[in-house]
Enzyme design. Structure first.
Site, PDB file in Angstrom:
ATOM      1  N   TYR A  32       9.022  -7.308  -4.500  1.00 13.78           N
ATOM      2  CA  TYR A  32       8.031  -6.333  -4.062  1.00 13.78           C
ATOM      3  C   TYR A  32       6.652  -6.996  -3.949  1.00 13.78           C
ATOM      4  CZ  TYR A  32       4.992  -2.197  -4.131  1.00 13.78           C
ATOM      5  OH  TYR A  32       4.030  -1.249  -3.837  1.00 13.78           O
TER       6      TYR A  32
ATOM      7  N   LYS B  13       4.395  -7.440  -0.501  1.00 18.34           N
ATOM      8  CA  LYS B  13       3.055  -6.882  -0.334  1.00 18.34           C
ATOM      9  C   LYS B  13       2.020  -7.978  -0.080  1.00 18.34           C
ATOM     10  CE  LYS B  13       3.917  -2.487  -0.623  1.00 18.34           C
ATOM     11  NZ  LYS B  13       3.635  -1.571   0.497  1.00 18.34           N
TER      12      LYS B  13
ATOM     13  N   ARG C  85       6.932  12.048   0.744  1.00 21.96           N
ATOM     14  CA  ARG C  85       6.773  12.210  -0.707  1.00 21.96           C
ATOM     15  C   ARG C  85       5.785  11.167  -1.226  1.00 21.96           C
ATOM     16  NH1 ARG C  85      11.703  10.759   0.531  1.00 21.96           N
ATOM     17  NH2 ARG C  85      12.543  12.780  -0.075  1.00 21.96           N
TER      18      ARG C  85
ATOM     19  N   SER D 104      -0.693  -3.625  -2.079  1.00 24.44           N
ATOM     20  CA  SER D 104      -0.521  -3.381  -3.513  1.00 24.44           C
ATOM     21  C   SER D 104      -1.301  -4.402  -4.314  1.00 24.44           C
ATOM     22  CB  SER D 104       0.961  -3.472  -3.889  1.00 24.44           C
ATOM     23  OG  SER D 104       1.131  -3.415  -5.289  1.00 24.44           O
TER      24      SER D 104
END
Length: 244
Positions: free
Chosen positions: A150, A154, A12, A136
């Site tokens: 997060y 990253k 996805r 990211s």
């Protein structure tokens, strides 16, 4: 023979966009995902040259099992896309250690395991190869909308990319990362919240979010056999939010 690509978290979102694009470029695509049913359904939509496989990227055994399954059915992949990641938008003072560890396990340890276990097979096969890690913008600028855990994970992915790139360069294996900013995906607003998403979009110098297809095209470019001189790079696709 068509090259083989393995995309983690490919059922996805951005991973699915990458998988679809690689299939359109002639790859036999293995879609690895924690949701095996979704991975197999996604693979079925790409045709008989694709397959779905269950994978918890944080597990050493699961990584080896998935790589075994892909190699047995499609052959040794030329390209690994470490895309699987989790995110939880919360303020840094509210993050509990269990959540911190869970995000690090998937985003950072999962990328490490993917790079390490895949590279071992490529070196044994002595055929070169390509690894593309999905980083990211948050890992570059310490953005807080996605959560400090997060962002830190990253940032670690970007550093791992450089370490693996240096180690594997003599073997014809390149390792690069793509650092996307806000993308035109429903999951962005679902994850960071509608208000954060609106603020992020309003701040874009380009005036519109990035396209997942742009990221997918960059993956394909980095995977080209004649792209061997590009390694250890962190490639920004962030709509002008962060300029080096």
């Amino acid at each position: 023979m068509k090259p083989v690509a393995l995309v983690t978290g490919g059922a996805r979102g951005l991973g699915a966009s990458i998988a679809r694009y690689l299939a359109s470029e002639g790859y036999r695509v293995a879609i690895a995902d924690l949701d095996e049913t979704a991975a197999c359904a996604m693979a079925a939509g790409l045709g008989p040259d694709s397959m779905g496989v269950a994978l918890d990227v944080s597990s050493e055994q699961a990584m080896e099992t998935a790589l075994d399954a892909v190699e047995a059915r499609l052959g040794l992949p030329w390209l690994l896309v470490n895309n699987a990641a989790v995110m939880k938008a919360e303020k840094v003072l509210d993050i509990d250690i269990a959540t911190f560890d869970a995000i690090m396990a998937v985003n950072l340890r999962g990328t490490f395991l993917g790079c390490q276990r895949f590279a071992r097979r490529l070196r044994a096969g002595d055929i070169g190869g390509r690894i593309v890690n999905i980083g990211s913008l948050a890992g570059e600028n310490g953005g807080t909308a996605t959560g400090a855990h997060y962002a830190a994970s990253k940032g670690g992915v970007h550093t791992l990319t450089k370490v693996f790139a240096r180690d594997l360069a003599p073997h014809g294996i390149t390792v690069n990362a793509i650092a996307p900013g806000p993308l035109d995906l429903p999951s962005v607003a679902e994850t960071i919240g509608e208000e954060n998403a609106r603020r992020a979009m309003a701040s874009l110098p380009t005036g519109q979010p990035g396209s997942p297809v742009t990221v997918a095209r960059m993956v394909a470019e980095l995977a080209r056999p004649d792209a061997g001189s590009i390694t250890g790079s962190i490639i920004d696709i962030n709509c002008g939010l962060y300029m080096r």
